[in-house]
Design an enzyme around this catalytic site. Structure first.
Site, PDB file in Angstrom:
ATOM      1  N   ASN A 188       0.811  -1.219   0.000  1.00 35.80           N
ATOM      2  CA  ASN A 188       0.000   0.000   0.000  1.00 35.80           C
ATOM      3  C   ASN A 188       0.847   1.273   0.000  1.00 35.80           C
ATOM      4  OD1 ASN A 188      -2.460  -1.531   0.202  1.00 35.80           O
ATOM      5  ND2 ASN A 188      -2.016  -1.810   2.378  1.00 35.80           N
ATOM      6  N   ARG A 189       2.083   1.146  -0.507  1.00 36.06           N
ATOM      7  CA  ARG A 189       3.023   2.273  -0.546  1.00 36.06           C
ATOM      8  C   ARG A 189       3.315   2.854   0.833  1.00 36.06           C
ATOM      9  NH1 ARG A 189       3.798   3.730  -5.994  1.00 36.06           N
ATOM     10  NH2 ARG A 189       2.207   2.874  -7.384  1.00 36.06           N
ATOM     11  N   MET A 190       3.139   2.046   1.860  1.00 38.08           N
ATOM     12  CA  MET A 190       3.491   2.440   3.235  1.00 38.08           C
ATOM     13  C   MET A 190       4.935   2.016   3.487  1.00 38.08           C
ATOM     14  SD  MET A 190       0.952   3.982   4.785  1.00 38.08           S
ATOM     15  CE  MET A 190       1.015   3.596   6.553  1.00 38.08           C
TER      16      MET A 190
END
Length: 210
Positions: A188-190
């Site tokens: 989640n692009r975290m």
């Protein structure tokens, strides 16, 4: 404007923590380069080197990391554009990107030449063809034709039937990082980002938002 939207799959990388990096971020750089190689990343020691000239114009190109000790060592022509930039401004930045394993490293700091002995030692390990090319090429200067370069190569090869001495115009540099960032892709692009800043003889570390 052309659409450059390219779908990608998030990488569920392992969580990145100071404990995973260890107390010496330079040793961690060497470890990540090796892990990238073992994961099948092509030329895992390639790094983009950014410099700034006397007019403040930036320039970037890829070079190969050839050693990690108290700094990051690379070799080049001392008459090249990057070398001229480093005369004007001895600070530079590098970036490693390993797309298959969703990792990056960024580092910046002052750059200085390595010792003559270090340059001689590394030059002696290069293949003969690479030694000839380093001697023949006046890197970053204009050429009238490809034939001019080939002729210079042939002239050096004819001149040296045996070992080729390191030319004075070729040698190494060492970037002494005062900042190093480790980036690990997450779902989640975290993404995980850990920034190490030199503090005296050691390092401080902080986590950055992705």
């Amino acid at each position: 404007m052309a659409d450059i939207s390219i779908s990608r799959q998030d990488y569920a990388g392992e969580p990145l923590s100071p404990a995973a990096i260890g107390e010496d971020p330079l040793a961690a750089i060497a470890a990540w380069v090796q892990q990238a190689h073992e994961a099948g990343e092509p030329q895992s020691n390639a790094m983009c080197l950014a410099t700034v000239n006397a007019s403040g114009a930036p320039s970037v190109r890829s070079v190969l990391l050839k050693g990690v000790d108290h700094g990051l060592v690379f070799f080049t022509n001392y008459g090249s554009a990057k070398a001229r930039d480093l005369v004007a401004n001895d600070r530079a930045a590098v970036n490693f990107t390993w797309l298959n394993i969703h990792r990056q490293i960024r580092a910046s700091g002052a750059v200085s030449k390595v010792s003559v002995d270090e340059s001689d030692e590394y030059f002696s390990t290069r293949p003969r063809g690479a030694q000839i090319a380093a001697t023949a090429s006046r890197q970053s200067t204009p050429l009238a034709s490809r034939e001019e370069l080939e002729a210079a190569f042939a002239a050096v090869a004819d001149e040296h039937a045996g070992p080729i001495p390191r030319p004075d115009h070729w040698g190494g540099y060492r970037l002494l990082p005062d900042r190093i960032e480790f980036w690990q892709g997450r779902e989640n692009r975290m993404h995980d980002r850990l920034e190490y800043t030199r503090q005296g003889d050691g390092w401080s570390v902080m986590r950055l938002a992705p």
